[in-house]
Design a protein around this motif. Structure first.
Motif, PDB file in Angstrom:
ATOM      1  N   THR A   1     -20.309  25.442  -7.832  1.00  0.00           N
ATOM      2  CA  THR A   1     -20.728  26.966  -7.305  1.00  0.00           C
ATOM      3  C   THR A   1     -20.786  27.160  -5.974  1.00  0.00           C
TER       4      THR A   1
ATOM      5  N   GLY B   1     -17.366  27.201  -4.269  1.00  0.00           N
ATOM      6  CA  GLY B   1     -16.732  28.304  -4.219  1.00  0.00           C
ATOM      7  C   GLY B   1     -15.605  28.574  -5.355  1.00  0.00           C
ATOM      8  N   VAL B   2     -16.004  27.702  -6.481  1.00  0.00           N
ATOM      9  CA  VAL B   2     -15.272  27.539  -7.627  1.00  0.00           C
ATOM     10  C   VAL B   2     -15.540  28.656  -8.628  1.00  0.00           C
ATOM     11  N   PRO B   3     -14.579  29.713  -9.192  1.00  0.00           N
ATOM     12  CA  PRO B   3     -14.954  30.887  -9.923  1.00  0.00           C
ATOM     13  C   PRO B   3     -15.490  30.478 -11.370  1.00  0.00           C
ATOM     14  N   ALA B   4     -16.335  31.163 -11.817  1.00  0.00           N
ATOM     15  CA  ALA B   4     -17.054  30.713 -13.307  1.00  0.00           C
ATOM     16  C   ALA B   4     -16.299  30.392 -14.285  1.00  0.00           C
ATOM     17  N   GLU B   5     -14.893  31.157 -14.368  1.00  0.00           N
ATOM     18  CA  GLU B   5     -13.992  30.611 -15.393  1.00  0.00           C
ATOM     19  C   GLU B   5     -13.558  29.279 -15.483  1.00  0.00           C
ATOM     20  N   LEU B   6     -13.538  28.962 -14.147  1.00  0.00           N
ATOM     21  CA  LEU B   6     -12.955  27.457 -13.929  1.00  0.00           C
ATOM     22  C   LEU B   6     -14.009  26.483 -13.805  1.00  0.00           C
ATOM     23  N   ARG B   7     -15.228  26.725 -13.684  1.00  0.00           N
ATOM     24  CA  ARG B   7     -16.508  26.045 -13.763  1.00  0.00           C
ATOM     25  C   ARG B   7     -16.734  25.283 -15.179  1.00  0.00           C
TER      26      ARG B   7
ATOM     27  N   ALA C   1     -11.515  22.554  -6.805  1.00  0.00           N
ATOM     28  CA  ALA C   1     -12.250  23.547  -5.843  1.00  0.00           C
ATOM     29  C   ALA C   1     -11.204  24.141  -4.545  1.00  0.00           C
TER      30      ALA C   1
END
Ligand SMILES: Nc1ncnc2c1ncn2[C@@H]1O[C@H](COP(=O)(O)OP(=O)(O)OP(=O)(O)O)[C@@H](O)[C@H]1O
Ligand SMILES: [Mg+2]
Length: 112
Positions: free
Chosen positions: A44, A47-53, A94
């Motif tokens: 997080t 800066g990784v978006p939620a869907e990628l996390r 990321a």
């Protein structure tokens, strides 16, 4: 270079780790960021978006690391698979190309 960041709770470990990872990556270094927090949030901060996390899986350390002893009796830990394979199977990429791996996590109720 291997860099470990530790300190008391809330001191800024995750923030400084994510910032250093992206700065080094922008300077052209190959960077992999390992999250060792049982409540991981380094992705997080990177800066990784939620869907990628959602694609980040805890690395099963017991399956990818083994202890070996050389002819001189020195014992050390080694990866059982190429690092790139571990990153592509369990990790995510990321912003700025920083690889992310999660080394821990909640294992179940009452298990830390
Ligand atoms: N240099 C700074 N100046 C001001 N606020 C900061 C700074 N670094 C981090 N923070 C803020 O402090 C809070 C804690 O930061 P962070 O999550 O990076 O700490 P941590 O040491 O990883 O915490 P934890 O022990 O919970 O893992 C966050 O709200 C973060 O935005
Ligand atoms: Mg943290």
């Amino acid at each position: 270079m291997r860099l470990a960041v530790c300190g008391k709770g809330g001191a800024g470990k995750t923030t400084i780790s994510a910032t250093l990872a992206r700065v080094f990556a922008r300077q052209g270094h190959a960077v992999t960021a390992l999250d060792g927090d049982p409540n991981p949030n380094l992705a997080t901060a990177l800066g990784v978006p939620a869907e990628l996390r959602a694609g980040l899986q805890r690395v099963p350390r017991e399956e990818i690391v083994e202890e070996r002893t050389d002819a001189d009796g020195h014992t050390d830990l080694f990866l059982t698979r190429p690092f790139e394979d571990v990153l592509s199977e369990y990790g995510i990429i990321a912003p700025d190309g920083v690889g992310v791996l999660s080394m821990t996590g909640l294992l179940g109720a009452g298990r830390g």
